[in-house]
Design a protein around this motif. Structure first.
Motif, PDB file in Angstrom:
ATOM      1  N   LEU A   1      49.220  39.683  48.543  1.00 15.77           N
ATOM      2  CA  LEU A   1      49.958  39.230  47.366  1.00 15.77           C
ATOM      3  C   LEU A   1      49.756  37.752  47.049  1.00 15.77           C
ATOM      4  O   LEU A   1      50.375  37.229  46.133  1.00 15.77           O
ATOM      5  N   SER A   2      48.933  37.063  47.803  1.00 13.56           N
ATOM      6  CA  SER A   2      48.676  35.618  47.671  1.00 13.56           C
ATOM      7  C   SER A   2      49.814  34.798  48.257  1.00 13.56           C
ATOM      8  O   SER A   2      49.592  33.934  49.095  1.00 13.56           O
ATOM      9  N   GLU A   3      51.045  35.044  47.806  1.00 15.45           N
ATOM     10  CA  GLU A   3      52.182  34.349  48.370  1.00 15.45           C
ATOM     11  C   GLU A   3      53.443  35.174  48.159  1.00 15.45           C
ATOM     12  O   GLU A   3      53.514  36.023  47.261  1.00 15.45           O
TER      13      GLU A   3
ATOM     14  N   ARG B   1      30.770  34.769  39.880  1.00 14.28           N
ATOM     15  CA  ARG B   1      29.513  35.506  39.866  1.00 14.28           C
ATOM     16  C   ARG B   1      29.506  36.622  40.910  1.00 14.28           C
ATOM     17  O   ARG B   1      28.868  37.661  40.712  1.00 14.28           O
ATOM     18  N   ASP B   2      30.211  36.412  42.021  1.00 10.02           N
ATOM     19  CA  ASP B   2      30.258  37.452  43.045  1.00 10.02           C
ATOM     20  C   ASP B   2      30.938  38.713  42.512  1.00 10.02           C
ATOM     21  O   ASP B   2      30.482  39.836  42.769  1.00 10.02           O
ATOM     22  N   ILE B   3      32.031  38.541  41.768  1.00 12.15           N
ATOM     23  CA  ILE B   3      32.732  39.699  41.203  1.00 12.15           C
ATOM     24  C   ILE B   3      31.878  40.352  40.126  1.00 12.15           C
ATOM     25  O   ILE B   3      31.814  41.583  40.020  1.00 12.15           O
ATOM     26  N   GLU B   4      31.217  39.541  39.323  1.00 13.45           N
ATOM     27  CA  GLU B   4      30.342  40.102  38.284  1.00 13.45           C
ATOM     28  C   GLU B   4      29.223  40.926  38.914  1.00 13.45           C
ATOM     29  O   GLU B   4      28.874  42.012  38.422  1.00 13.45           O
TER      30      GLU B   4
ATOM     31  N   PRO C   1      43.980  39.293  41.525  1.00 10.03           N
ATOM     32  CA  PRO C   1      43.303  39.156  42.825  1.00 10.03           C
ATOM     33  C   PRO C   1      43.719  40.216  43.837  1.00 10.03           C
ATOM     34  O   PRO C   1      42.875  40.767  44.549  1.00 10.03           O
ATOM     35  N   PHE C   2      45.019  40.551  43.903  1.00 10.52           N
ATOM     36  CA  PHE C   2      45.443  41.557  44.874  1.00 10.52           C
ATOM     37  C   PHE C   2      44.881  42.927  44.518  1.00 10.52           C
ATOM     38  O   PHE C   2      44.561  43.733  45.393  1.00 10.52           O
ATOM     39  N   GLY C   3      44.748  43.234  43.216  1.00  6.97           N
ATOM     40  CA  GLY C   3      44.182  44.506  42.796  1.00  6.97           C
ATOM     41  C   GLY C   3      42.709  44.616  43.125  1.00  6.97           C
ATOM     42  O   GLY C   3      42.215  45.674  43.528  1.00  6.97           O
TER      43      GLY C   3
ATOM     44  N   GLY D   1      51.420  40.070  40.911  1.00  8.57           N
ATOM     45  CA  GLY D   1      51.276  39.785  39.487  1.00  8.57           C
ATOM     46  C   GLY D   1      52.550  39.274  38.849  1.00  8.57           C
ATOM     47  O   GLY D   1      52.632  39.202  37.627  1.00  8.57           O
ATOM     48  N   GLU D   2      53.564  38.907  39.651  1.00 12.39           N
ATOM     49  CA  GLU D   2      54.860  38.521  39.103  1.00 12.39           C
ATOM     50  C   GLU D   2      55.149  37.042  39.339  1.00 12.39           C
ATOM     51  O   GLU D   2      54.865  36.509  40.411  1.00 12.39           O
ATOM     52  N   ASN D   3      55.751  36.393  38.321  1.00 13.14           N
ATOM     53  CA  ASN D   3      56.254  35.033  38.485  1.00 13.14           C
ATOM     54  C   ASN D   3      57.668  35.081  39.061  1.00 13.14           C
ATOM     55  O   ASN D   3      58.485  35.896  38.635  1.00 13.14           O
ATOM     56  N   VAL D   4      57.946  34.191  40.000  1.00 17.35           N
ATOM     57  CA  VAL D   4      59.253  34.142  40.651  1.00 17.35           C
ATOM     58  C   VAL D   4      59.764  32.709  40.611  1.00 17.35           C
ATOM     59  O   VAL D   4      59.056  31.782  41.017  1.00 17.35           O
TER      60      VAL D   4
END
Length: 526
Positions: free
Chosen positions: A449-451, A291-294, A265-267, A415-418
Motif C-alpha cells: 500500500l506504500s504507506e 520505461r520499465d512499465i511500458e 502502484p499497488f495494483g 489509492g486513498e488519501n487520509v
C-alpha cells in the motif's frame, strides 16, 4: 441552498451545453454503440448502448422527481461501483440536482458528517450499505436501496425532459481528505465535467474504438473524471468492474479487448504476480513515466498530475513527445502553473523544489470552490485566483515536471488519501485530556500500500499503567468512526514527543522511528 458562485462564463467554453447535452448528443450520434459493459464477479454481464443509457437516466430522473427531488437538492449517492450508481449520478444532472458521492468504506460519524454538511435530502445506496447509512443519517427523508426501490425508480413510462442548460450549475459534490480534521466538499459544475471530459479525451487521444477498463471507485474523481467522462466525450466504451481485482484483471482485459486502464502502484504490483498474456493495451494511465512499465505492458504511459479540485490533469504528458523516466509532463492547456519557494515566495529555478500553484477559471478548469466552507476557500485560493495545491514539484532544464512531495499530514494509503489531522482530532476528542497528553498520526512504510497510518501516543502519568486498555480503546474508537483504510495499524506509546520550533511535534523524527519499527512484511490490520 448552494452559495452563489458569482461567476461569468468565459466565451470560449461551454455556452449552451451541460452534462445532459453531452448524454443526448451521444444518444443521437452514437445511439447503437455500446457505452457501458458491466462485469460483476458472477459474470452476469450487462450492456447499455448510448441510447439505452440515456433512456434509463431520464427514467430514473423522472422517478427521483416523483420522490420530490428538484433543482438544487443534494442527493447522497452512497454506492460501490455499479451501473445504478452511474445512472443515478447522471439522472441528478438532468434535474439540476447535485449528486453527493461518498466513500463506501466510511462508517459512523463520517456518514453523519457527509449527510449533515452537504444538506442532503435523501440517499440512494446498496443493500449491504443500508443499515450503517440509515443508522447514522437520521435527517434524510428517504432512502432508495438498489433492488426493489431501484426498480420503482426506473420503471416509468415517461422520461424527464432536459431543462435549459446552465454550465455553471453544480452537478456533483465530492468529499476529499485534506489536511483538515474534516473532509472538504469539492463542488464540480457541469462545465467542470465537460472540461474534464474534453481535456482527458484529447490528452489521451481517445477514439470511439477504445475500451477503458474502469475498476477504481466511482465515488472518487479519478474513475469518473479521468475514465468515464472522457469516454462519453469521445464515444468510447466503459468496461466497469465492482472493484480492482488482480486475479480477474487479465481475463477481463482480454475478453473485452481493453485498450486503456488506470493503474496505481499497488495494483501494478498485484497484477505483476500473474502470467501476463498478449494483450491489447495501447495506453496506461500512471502517475509518472516509466520505461520499465511500458516495456512490461508493450503500451505507452499517459502520465499526469491532478486533484479533485483541478478536475483533470493540470500537468500532463504530451503523448507525441518523449519524456524522461519519472517525469509527469508539462503544463496542460487551460492551466497556469507556478512553482514557488515556500520561504521567499519567489518562483524557483530549474531543479529547485517548490510549492505547486495552479490557476484557471473557477467552475471550469478548477472547482467552483468548497461547499459550505468559507475558511477552506479563503485558505486555498489567493486573491488573484491561484489555487494552492499542497503538493511540491520541480522541473528540469527542458521544462519537464516531476512530483517531489506533498503535505506530510496527508497520507496516501493504497489509492486513498487520509488526513492525519482527522484521526488525531478524533482521538483527542474521544480519549480526552485526562488520559491523553498528545497524539501524532504519521505514515509507516508498507510493501503493497506504500504507506499506512500509525499513531504515536503520549499519555499523562496516571494513565501509563493502563496502556493495554487504552490501546484497545483507540482501536475501538477508530473502528466505530473511521473507514478501514484510515484506522491506525499500530499504536506506539512514547514517553516524550519529539518537538521542534514552537514546541510543535516533530513528525519527521516520528516517521524515522516508524520506519524502524515497521516489520518487513508490513503492518497487519488491527
Amino acid at each position: 441552498m448552494l452559495p452563489a458562485l458569482n461567476l461569468e462564463l468565459p466565451d470560449y467554453t461551454f455556452n449552451g451545453k451541460d452534462v445532459p447535452w453531452l448524454l443526448a448528443y451521444r444518444a443521437e450520434v452514437s445511439s447503437d454503440q455500446v457505452f457501458l459493459t458491466w462485469v460483476p464477479r458472477d459474470d452476469a454481464e450487462r450492456t447499455w448502448t448510448y441510447a439505452q443509457f440515456w433512456d434509463d437516466v431520464r427514467k430514473v430522473a423522472a422517478g427521483l422527481s416523483k420522490r420530490g427531488i428538484v433543482k438544487g437538492d443534494r442527493l447522497l449517492v452512497h454506492c460501490d461501483n455499479c451501473p445504478e450508481m452511474l445512472i443515478t449520478w447522471y439522472a441528478c444532472s438532468v434535474l439540476g440536482a447535485i449528486a453527493v458521492t461518498t466513500n463506501t468504506r466510511c462508517v459512523g460519524d463520517e456518514l453523519t458528517y457527509f449527510a449533515e454538511h452537504s444538506g442532503a435530502v435523501a440517499a440512494v445506496t446498496m443493500p449491504h450499505l443500508f443499515d450503517e447509512l440509515k443508522a447514522n443519517t437520521a435527517g434524510l427523508s428517504w432512502y432508495a436501496v438498489i433492488g426493489e426501490d431501484w426498480d420503482e425508480l426506473l420503471q416509468h413510462d415517461e422520461m424527464a425532459q432536459r431543462r435549459p442548460a446552465d454550465a455553471l450549475l453544480p452537478a456533483g459534490i465530492q468529499y476529499t481528505s485534506g489536511t483538515t480534521a474534516r473532509p472538504k466538499a469539492v463542488i464540480h459544475t457541469h462545465a467542470n465535467v465537460l472540461w474534464g471530459a474534453r481535456s482527458a479525451a484529447e490528452n489521451m487521444a481517445i477514439k470511439p474504438s477504445d475500451r477503458y477498463l474502469v475498476n477504481m471507485p466511482l465515488f472518487h474523481t479519478h474513475a469518473q473524471g479521468w475514465n468515464v467522462w472522457p469516454m462519453l466525450w469521445a464515444g468510447g466504451r466503459v468496461i466497469l468492474q465492482p472493484k480492482f481485482s488482480a486475479s480477474a484483471f487479465w481475463d477481463v482485459s482480454m475478453r473485452h479487448g481493453c485498450t486503456l486502464t488506470s493503474l496505481q502502484p499497488f495494483g501494478l504490483k498485484a497484477i505483476a504476480k500473474y502470467e501476463m498474456p498478449k494483450h491489447h493495451y495501447r495506453t496506461l494511465f500512471f502517475g509518472a513515466r516509466s520505461r520499465d512499465i511500458e516495456k512490461l505492458f508493450g503500451a505507452q504511459i499517459y502520465s499526469a498530475w491532478g486533484m479533485t479540485e483541478t478536475i483533470t490533469g493540470g500537468l500532463r504528458r504530451e503523448m507525441a513527445i518523449d519524456i524522461p523516466d519519472g517525469a509527469i509532463g508539462t503544463p496542460a492547456p487551460g492551466y497556469q502553473i507556478a512553482v514557488v519557494d515556500p520561504v521567499t515566495g519567489k518562483h524557483v529555478e530549474a531543479r529547485e523544489i517548490g510549492d505547486l500553484y495552479v490557476r484557471g477559471t473557477r467552475g471550469v478548469q478548477l472547482t467552483a470552490g468548497y461547499f459550505n466552507n468559507k475558511e477552506a476557500n479563503e485558505k486555498a485560493f489567493t486573491e488573484d485566483g491561484w489555487f494552492q495545491t499542497g503538493d511540491q514539484v520541480w522541473f528540469d532544464e527542458e521544462g519537464f515536471y516531476y512530483f517531489a512531495d506533498r503535505d506530510k499530514d496527508v497520507l496516501r494509503v493504497g489509492g486513498e488519501n487520509v488526513s492525519a489531522r482527522q484521526i488525531e482530532a478524533l482521538l483527542i476528542t474521544q480519549l480526552g485530556p485526562v488520559d491523553l497528553h498528545s497524539a501524532a498520526v504519521i505514515a509507516s512504510p508498507h510493501d503493497m500500500l506504500s504507506e499506512v497510518p500509525v499513531v504515536f501516543v503520549k499519555l499523562n502519568d496516571e494513565a501509563n499503567a493502563r496502556r493495554d486498555e487504552i490501546e484497545k480503546k483507540i482501536h475501538a474508537i477508530c473502528a466505530k468512526d473511521l473507514a478501514d483504510f484510515k484506522r491506525p495499524r499500530a499504536v506506539y506509546f512514547i514517553d516524550e514527543m519529539p518537538t521542534g520550533l514552537l514546541d510543535k511535534i516533530d513528525k519527521k523524527a516520528l516517521r524515522l522511528r516508524a520506519a524502524q519499527l515497521a516489520p518487513a512484511e508490513g503492518l497487519p490490520l488491527p
